[in-house]
Design an enzyme around this catalytic site. Structure first.
Site, PDB file in Angstrom:
ATOM      1  N   LYS A  66      47.901  44.072  42.666  1.00 29.68           N
ATOM      2  CA  LYS A  66      47.242  44.962  41.702  1.00 29.68           C
ATOM      3  C   LYS A  66      47.832  46.381  41.666  1.00 29.68           C
ATOM      4  CE  LYS A  66      42.628  43.127  41.149  1.00 29.68           C
ATOM      5  NZ  LYS A  66      41.207  43.486  41.267  1.00 29.68           N
ATOM      6  N   ASP A 102      37.911  45.970  35.481  1.00 30.86           N
ATOM      7  CA  ASP A 102      36.846  45.824  36.486  1.00 30.86           C
ATOM      8  C   ASP A 102      35.746  46.878  36.303  1.00 30.86           C
ATOM      9  OD1 ASP A 102      37.786  43.608  37.861  1.00 30.86           O
ATOM     10  OD2 ASP A 102      38.967  44.791  39.274  1.00 30.86           O
TER      11      ASP A 102
HETATM   12  P1  NDP Z   1      38.871  45.043  50.609  1.00 28.66           P
HETATM   13  O1  NDP Z   1      39.023  43.967  51.639  1.00 28.66           O
HETATM   14  O2  NDP Z   1      40.066  45.675  50.017  1.00 28.66           O
HETATM   15  O3  NDP Z   1      37.993  46.245  51.222  1.00 28.66           O
HETATM   16  C1  NDP Z   1      36.846  45.986  51.951  1.00 28.66           C
HETATM   17  C2  NDP Z   1      36.038  47.278  52.169  1.00 28.66           C
HETATM   18  O4  NDP Z   1      34.855  46.909  52.863  1.00 28.66           O
HETATM   19  C3  NDP Z   1      36.755  48.308  53.025  1.00 28.66           C
HETATM   20  O5  NDP Z   1      36.380  49.603  52.609  1.00 28.66           O
HETATM   21  C4  NDP Z   1      36.167  48.006  54.438  1.00 28.66           C
HETATM   22  O6  NDP Z   1      36.202  49.109  55.317  1.00 28.66           O
HETATM   23  C5  NDP Z   1      34.744  47.688  54.058  1.00 28.66           C
HETATM   24  N1  NDP Z   1      34.061  46.900  55.087  1.00 28.66           N
HETATM   25  C6  NDP Z   1      34.354  45.641  55.482  1.00 28.66           C
HETATM   26  N2  NDP Z   1      33.471  45.246  56.428  1.00 28.66           N
HETATM   27  C7  NDP Z   1      32.618  46.288  56.619  1.00 28.66           C
HETATM   28  C8  NDP Z   1      31.495  46.509  57.467  1.00 28.66           C
HETATM   29  N3  NDP Z   1      31.053  45.569  58.309  1.00 28.66           N
HETATM   30  N4  NDP Z   1      30.841  47.699  57.402  1.00 28.66           N
HETATM   31  C9  NDP Z   1      31.265  48.663  56.552  1.00 28.66           C
HETATM   32  N5  NDP Z   1      32.328  48.515  55.715  1.00 28.66           N
HETATM   33  C10 NDP Z   1      32.987  47.342  55.770  1.00 28.66           C
HETATM   34  O7  NDP Z   1      37.919  44.419  49.502  1.00 28.66           O
HETATM   35  P2  NDP Z   1      37.790  44.725  47.919  1.00 28.66           P
HETATM   36  O8  NDP Z   1      37.532  46.172  47.711  1.00 28.66           O
HETATM   37  O9  NDP Z   1      38.880  44.067  47.188  1.00 28.66           O
HETATM   38  O10 NDP Z   1      36.445  43.876  47.595  1.00 28.66           O
HETATM   39  C11 NDP Z   1      35.208  44.188  48.202  1.00 28.66           C
HETATM   40  C12 NDP Z   1      34.157  43.152  47.745  1.00 28.66           C
HETATM   41  O11 NDP Z   1      34.010  43.193  46.329  1.00 28.66           O
HETATM   42  C13 NDP Z   1      34.521  41.704  48.091  1.00 28.66           C
HETATM   43  O12 NDP Z   1      33.335  41.011  48.434  1.00 28.66           O
HETATM   44  C14 NDP Z   1      35.084  41.155  46.802  1.00 28.66           C
HETATM   45  O13 NDP Z   1      34.902  39.758  46.680  1.00 28.66           O
HETATM   46  C15 NDP Z   1      34.195  41.890  45.787  1.00 28.66           C
HETATM   47  N6  NDP Z   1      34.829  42.025  44.473  1.00 28.66           N
HETATM   48  C16 NDP Z   1      34.129  41.538  43.403  1.00 28.66           C
HETATM   49  C17 NDP Z   1      34.641  41.627  42.143  1.00 28.66           C
HETATM   50  C18 NDP Z   1      33.851  41.074  41.011  1.00 28.66           C
HETATM   51  O14 NDP Z   1      34.408  40.925  39.916  1.00 28.66           O
HETATM   52  N7  NDP Z   1      32.571  40.791  41.201  1.00 28.66           N
HETATM   53  C19 NDP Z   1      35.946  42.268  41.885  1.00 28.66           C
HETATM   54  C20 NDP Z   1      36.606  42.760  43.081  1.00 28.66           C
HETATM   55  C21 NDP Z   1      36.045  42.631  44.325  1.00 28.66           C
HETATM   56  P3  NDP Z   1      37.395  49.231  56.405  1.00 28.66           P
HETATM   57  O15 NDP Z   1      38.614  49.659  55.638  1.00 28.66           O
HETATM   58  O16 NDP Z   1      36.859  50.258  57.347  1.00 28.66           O
HETATM   59  O17 NDP Z   1      37.564  47.860  57.021  1.00 28.66           O
END
Ligand code: NDP
Length: 278
Positions: A66, A102
């Site tokens: 992306k 998005d």
């Molecule tokens: P990424 O894997 O790129 O990022 C995940 C984020 O979540 C990071 O900021 C991470 O923090 C944080 N995180 C993970 N575990 C924890 C925790 N236990 N406590 C606090 N923070 C946490 O994911 P995306 O941004 O791509 O996607 C996030 C969610 O959104 C996913 O579930 C994905 O499926 C959903 N999504 C849905 C879409 C839709 O169309 N409905 C479109 C895109 C995404 P850290 O960096 O500190 O690990």
């Protein structure tokens, strides 16, 4: 000649976009096919060059391409630049235009669910791509946005990156006492971390760690995750009697917006939703 559309990802087999778009083409009698393309990161430039040669009309782009794809296009629209990611490519003549559906897809999904966006006080949990799209999409309508992450520097960086694209103030906090304060004045909580993905102890622990009780009784909680469709955070919100919105609507509407951009036709929403679920 049949028009060709597709999605670039690595992996890509899990994507539900082919079934959604092919159902929409069939419904409207459009002679087109939408194909998943597994593109390894080191072949992305070749794949985009092939799009130009083969006359592919439109593409979606998913992980891990992306951000990297932006440098390979003729133009990237401002919204996609603010989010730092392209999820859709439209062909205009010989030019490939990158956009991101998005942010507006989330806004449409919330509106469809009856959530008021104008004047909303939004808290976004998470600091990665989904959170950034949410901040940009809702920051165009809301009164205020707060981004909360477990690593405070991640939320601060997100705010600095998207602020110029917003029409409302944005600030950041950690997932600590400051989050409880932010939630007490919040009308719309967007769960945009990956912590609610899947089943088991992790998602349960994450939901239990959030001060959901601090939210006002008329707040709405939307989880962008859609596997499972009802997440632990949505269950905790529903148990308190709060309105909830699942992540399938955002997935549907980002696809519908791409479809409309490619074809100039109104997307057949009900058919696309059924194809996603089925
Ligand atoms: P990424 O894997 O790129 O990022 C995940 C984020 O979540 C990071 O900021 C991470 O923090 C944080 N995180 C993970 N575990 C924890 C925790 N236990 N406590 C606090 N923070 C946490 O994911 P995306 O941004 O791509 O996607 C996030 C969610 O959104 C996913 O579930 C994905 O499926 C959903 N999504 C849905 C879409 C839709 O169309 N409905 C479109 C895109 C995404 P850290 O960096 O500190 O690990």
């Amino acid at each position: 000649m049949k028009a060709l559309y597709g999605i670039f990802g690595f992996p890509v087999a899990h994507s539900r976009s082919p079934q959604m778009h092919n159902a929409a083409f069939a419904e409207l009698g459009i002679d087109a096919v939408y194909v998943p393309f597994e593109v390894a990161p080191e072949r992305l430039a070749d794949a985009v060059a092939a799009v130009r040669v083969l006359g592919v009309r439109g593409l979606n782009v998913t992980l891990p391409h992306k951000a990297e794809v932006m440098a390979l296009l003729d133009e990237v629209e401002p919204g996609a630049r603010a989010i730092g990611a392209v999820n859709t490519i439209a062909r205009e003549g010989e030019r490939l235009i990158g956009l991101n559906t998005d942010a507006e897809g989330l806004a449409r999904s919330l509106r469809e669910a009856g959530t008021a966006l104008e004047g909303a006080r939004v808290v976004v949990l998470g600091g990665s791509g989904a959170a950034r799209a949410a901040a940009v999409g809702l920051g165009a309508h809301a009164q205020h946005v707060t981004v909360a992450t477990r690593r405070p520097e991640q939320a601060a960086a997100l705010c600095a990156a998207v602020e110029p694209a917003l029409t409302c103030p944005i600030d950041s906090c950690g997932m600590d006492a400051a989050l409880e304060r932010a939630l007490s004045g919040c009308t719309l909580l967007i769960q945009a971390t990956s912590a609610t993905l899947g089943e088991g102890e992790g998602p349960e622990r994450f939901a239990a760690s959030l001060p959901i009780d601090a939210l006002p009784g008329d707040a709405t909680v939307c989880d962008l995750g859609y596997k499972p469709l009802e997440t632990t955070v949505m269950r905790a919100a529903a148990a308190r009697g709060l309105a909830t919105v699942d992540g399938l609507g955002m997935l549907l509407h980002q696809g519908a917006l791409a479809f409309e951009r490619w074809t100039g036709e109104a997307a057949p929403i009900a058919v696309m939703r059924q194809a996603l679920i089925g």
